[in-house]
Design an enzyme around this catalytic site. Sequence first.
Site, mmCIF file in Angstrom:
data_model
loop_
_atom_site.group_PDB
_atom_site.id
_atom_site.type_symbol
_atom_site.label_atom_id
_atom_site.label_comp_id
_atom_site.label_asym_id
_atom_site.label_seq_id
_atom_site.Cartn_x
_atom_site.Cartn_y
_atom_site.Cartn_z
ATOM 1 N N CYS A 50 0.163 -1.510 0.034
ATOM 2 C CA CYS A 50 -0.635 -0.027 0.042
ATOM 3 C C CYS A 50 0.658 1.229 -0.146
ATOM 4 C CB CYS A 50 -1.458 0.210 1.452
ATOM 5 S SG CYS A 50 -0.433 0.580 2.624
ATOM 6 N N CYS A 65 21.161 -10.988 10.797
ATOM 7 C CA CYS A 65 20.257 -12.706 10.989
ATOM 8 C C CYS A 65 20.032 -13.049 9.523
ATOM 9 C CB CYS A 65 18.886 -12.087 12.106
ATOM 10 S SG CYS A 65 18.001 -10.672 11.033
ATOM 11 N N HIS A 102 1.381 -8.334 6.370
ATOM 12 C CA HIS A 102 2.783 -9.587 7.196
ATOM 13 C C HIS A 102 4.313 -8.612 6.433
ATOM 14 C CE1 HIS A 102 4.893 -12.170 8.919
ATOM 15 N NE2 HIS A 102 5.461 -12.597 8.533
ATOM 16 N N HIS A 105 8.969 -10.087 12.014
ATOM 17 C CA HIS A 105 8.554 -10.087 13.155
ATOM 18 C C HIS A 105 9.347 -9.042 14.153
ATOM 19 C CE1 HIS A 105 6.954 -14.139 11.217
ATOM 20 N NE2 HIS A 105 6.096 -14.142 12.722
ATOM 21 N N ASP A 109 15.568 -8.321 21.346
ATOM 22 C CA ASP A 109 17.468 -8.863 21.866
ATOM 23 C C ASP A 109 17.710 -7.047 20.497
ATOM 24 O OD1 ASP A 109 16.309 -9.294 19.016
ATOM 25 O OD2 ASP A 109 17.194 -11.210 19.098
ATOM 26 N N ARG A 117 14.060 -5.707 17.712
ATOM 27 C CA ARG A 117 14.826 -6.301 16.088
ATOM 28 C C ARG A 117 13.474 -6.130 15.599
ATOM 29 N NH1 ARG A 117 15.919 -11.254 14.663
ATOM 30 N NH2 ARG A 117 16.406 -11.828 16.147
ATOM 31 N N CYS A 119 12.625 -7.427 12.986
ATOM 32 C CA CYS A 119 13.165 -8.202 11.746
ATOM 33 C C CYS A 119 12.235 -8.148 10.541
ATOM 34 C CB CYS A 119 13.634 -9.852 12.244
ATOM 35 S SG CYS A 119 14.134 -10.637 11.164
HETATM 36 ZN ZN ZN Z 1 0.768 -1.581 3.845
#
Ligand code: ZN
Length: 130
Positions: A50, A65, A102, A105, A109, A117, A119
């Site tokens: 969006c 990571c 989505h 996460h 830490d 953090r 990620c």
């Molecule tokens: Zn969005």
Amino acid sequence: MDKIYKTDEAWRSELPPEVYRITREAGTERPFSGEYHDFDAAGDYHCACCGTLLFKSQQKFESHCGWPAFFDEAQAGSTYRVRDLSHGMVREEVRCSRCDAHLGHVFPDGPKPTGERYCINSLAMKFEPQ
Ligand SMILES: [Zn+2]
């Protein structure tokens, strides 16, 4: 923030298949595969669905990571969190506040000042250089 609602079909038809899988089906890109994990240009990261501003390069840090990591969101409320109990873990999922994409996460830490953090999947974001 004004929410955006679209049917699954609409998202599927306008997003590239990989972006659809990550953002609308809570997928995860392979570590070290994304465009932004090893990337430090100055600019803004927007939602791939969006266009909402989500993160800024000043909030990015090298977490090693395999995914882009941020210690804060662009502004309070850019994203929201949902408890994610999948894969036998308790995690906090991060979503776009506007379109519910989505993103990734958040883990406790991270570096100062927030200690968090974020990620985030590269595919869930679009970078705009400053
Ligand atoms: Zn969005």
